[in-house]
Motif scaffolding. Sequence first.
Motif, mmCIF file in Angstrom:
data_model
loop_
_atom_site.group_PDB
_atom_site.id
_atom_site.type_symbol
_atom_site.label_atom_id
_atom_site.label_comp_id
_atom_site.label_asym_id
_atom_site.label_seq_id
_atom_site.Cartn_x
_atom_site.Cartn_y
_atom_site.Cartn_z
ATOM 1 N N MET A 5 41.594 -24.692 54.445
ATOM 2 C CA MET A 5 41.073 -26.063 54.007
ATOM 3 C C MET A 5 41.749 -26.324 52.525
ATOM 4 O O MET A 5 41.503 -27.527 52.043
ATOM 5 N N GLY A 6 42.808 -25.463 51.941
ATOM 6 C CA GLY A 6 43.284 -25.948 50.868
ATOM 7 C C GLY A 6 42.624 -25.278 49.693
ATOM 8 O O GLY A 6 42.846 -25.820 48.483
ATOM 9 N N ILE A 7 41.674 -24.437 49.744
ATOM 10 C CA ILE A 7 40.957 -23.888 48.716
ATOM 11 C C ILE A 7 41.894 -22.654 48.394
ATOM 12 O O ILE A 7 42.319 -21.770 49.134
ATOM 13 N N LYS A 8 41.821 -22.607 46.713
ATOM 14 C CA LYS A 8 42.596 -21.296 46.345
ATOM 15 C C LYS A 8 41.862 -20.079 46.335
ATOM 16 O O LYS A 8 40.452 -20.130 46.236
ATOM 17 N N LEU A 9 42.277 -19.083 46.449
ATOM 18 C CA LEU A 9 41.785 -17.724 46.847
ATOM 19 C C LEU A 9 42.302 -16.874 45.796
ATOM 20 O O LEU A 9 43.439 -16.703 45.576
ATOM 21 N N ALA A 10 41.380 -15.783 45.242
ATOM 22 C CA ALA A 10 41.740 -14.526 44.345
ATOM 23 C C ALA A 10 41.008 -13.390 44.722
ATOM 24 O O ALA A 10 40.000 -13.545 45.169
ATOM 25 N N VAL A 11 41.855 -12.200 44.385
ATOM 26 C CA VAL A 11 41.352 -10.876 44.609
ATOM 27 C C VAL A 11 40.579 -10.710 43.141
ATOM 28 O O VAL A 11 41.673 -10.767 42.302
ATOM 29 N N ASP A 12 39.779 -10.257 43.063
ATOM 30 C CA ASP A 12 38.947 -10.166 41.650
ATOM 31 C C ASP A 12 39.027 -8.766 41.416
ATOM 32 O O ASP A 12 38.947 -7.797 42.427
ATOM 33 N N ASP A 13 39.057 -8.127 40.063
ATOM 34 C CA ASP A 13 38.996 -6.591 39.738
ATOM 35 C C ASP A 13 39.729 -5.680 40.442
ATOM 36 O O ASP A 13 39.874 -4.776 40.828
ATOM 37 N N TYR A 14 41.044 -6.327 40.628
ATOM 38 C CA TYR A 14 42.175 -5.635 41.484
ATOM 39 C C TYR A 14 42.343 -4.447 40.730
ATOM 40 O O TYR A 14 42.849 -4.242 39.560
ATOM 41 N N GLY A 15 42.395 -3.159 41.630
ATOM 42 C CA GLY A 15 42.913 -2.114 41.122
ATOM 43 C C GLY A 15 41.789 -1.107 41.027
ATOM 44 O O GLY A 15 42.012 -0.031 40.672
ATOM 45 N N THR A 16 40.600 -1.570 40.939
ATOM 46 C CA THR A 16 39.323 -0.668 41.027
ATOM 47 C C THR A 16 38.859 -0.281 42.281
ATOM 48 O O THR A 16 38.149 0.494 42.136
ATOM 49 N N GLY A 17 39.220 -0.921 43.362
ATOM 50 C CA GLY A 17 38.365 -0.665 44.726
ATOM 51 C C GLY A 17 39.358 0.553 45.165
ATOM 52 O O GLY A 17 40.409 0.994 44.727
#
Length: 284
Positions: free
Chosen positions: A173-185
């Motif tokens: 749909m054109g929405i930007k996406l981000a992975v949050d808190d990367y590196g902690t999971g």
Amino acid sequence: MYAAKNGHDGLTFATGLDDQARARLTMLEELRTGLSRGELVLHYQPKVLVGAALEVCGVEALVRWQHPVRGLIYPDDFLYTAESADLMRHVTAAVLDLACRQIRSWHDEGLPISVAVNLSVSNLRDPEFPAQVASLLERYDLPPSALELEVTESVLMTDADHALALLGQLRGMGIKLAVDDYGTGYSSLTYLQVLPVDDLKLDRAFVSRCTTDPRSAAIVQSTVQLAHSLGMRIIAEGVEDDATLAMLHEYGCDIAQGYGIARPQDAATTTRWLRSHQIATLAA
Ligand code: C2E
Ligand code: MG
Ligand code: MG
Ligand code: MG
């Protein structure tokens, strides 16, 4: 009461549990009422392009609950309860509505800013979610690029197949996406291969130590390279001082966010902050 037979300790324990359960029920009841009365408010924290000028490239919306008696309650103190009672859908719906309304008014005031909203696990399980987002964008007449959605690694891993499909739809749909808190999971590199995201937000656990701990510095530096080679931008969370910002610059990090740049603030304060800073043009 049965616990009384176990003597004083048992009784205290049973009463303690009762209190906890009662407190949780009270909170849920108050949150339901609070949602209908519009007690959720958003604070906004700017994100800046790393470089000489510190141009603003967006803000992140962070929810708070303006409780009539207890005052401002932070997300870590009520979102877990909301999630456990299936209220998160309502919380996210309220947050998205507030965020889109705010984007509309910023755009109308000549501040072409994009806003990032945090999602929870129940949103990624809800097949209706993309359509709800689409209708909000339409209602406020916003380009999809004005909205970014953040998902933590742990949320992604909870139901990876569904999450992937839904994220693909949102990105389509054109929405930007981000992975949050990367590196902690506990996620591996496997999903980075297939994840349809624009940005990686490196957790502040690494960022805040990068000027003092060589291992954290190595992780920051190599994550920047990894993100770039996958065609993603990297956002450093928790930047608290100039030394960290300088190091991020040296490593080629794209975007920084943290108390050292700006704390999360209410909408009016954020508006004033935005007016006194250069805004990077909204990417299409
Ligand atoms: P997050 O999305 O990773 O947001 C960053 C958190 O770190 C925020 O806390 C922010 O105030 C704080 N922070 C920012 N810069 C710094 C810094 O330089 N140093 C330190 N020590 N902290 C910094 P906050 O607002 O309490 O939010 C906590 C978490 O609650 C968020 O983490 C996010 O996972 C969740 N959350 C917040 N708003 C929402 C929402 O609307 N929906 C959902 N589902 N989750 C939300
Ligand atoms: Mg976030
Ligand atoms: Mg984060
Ligand atoms: Mg977090």
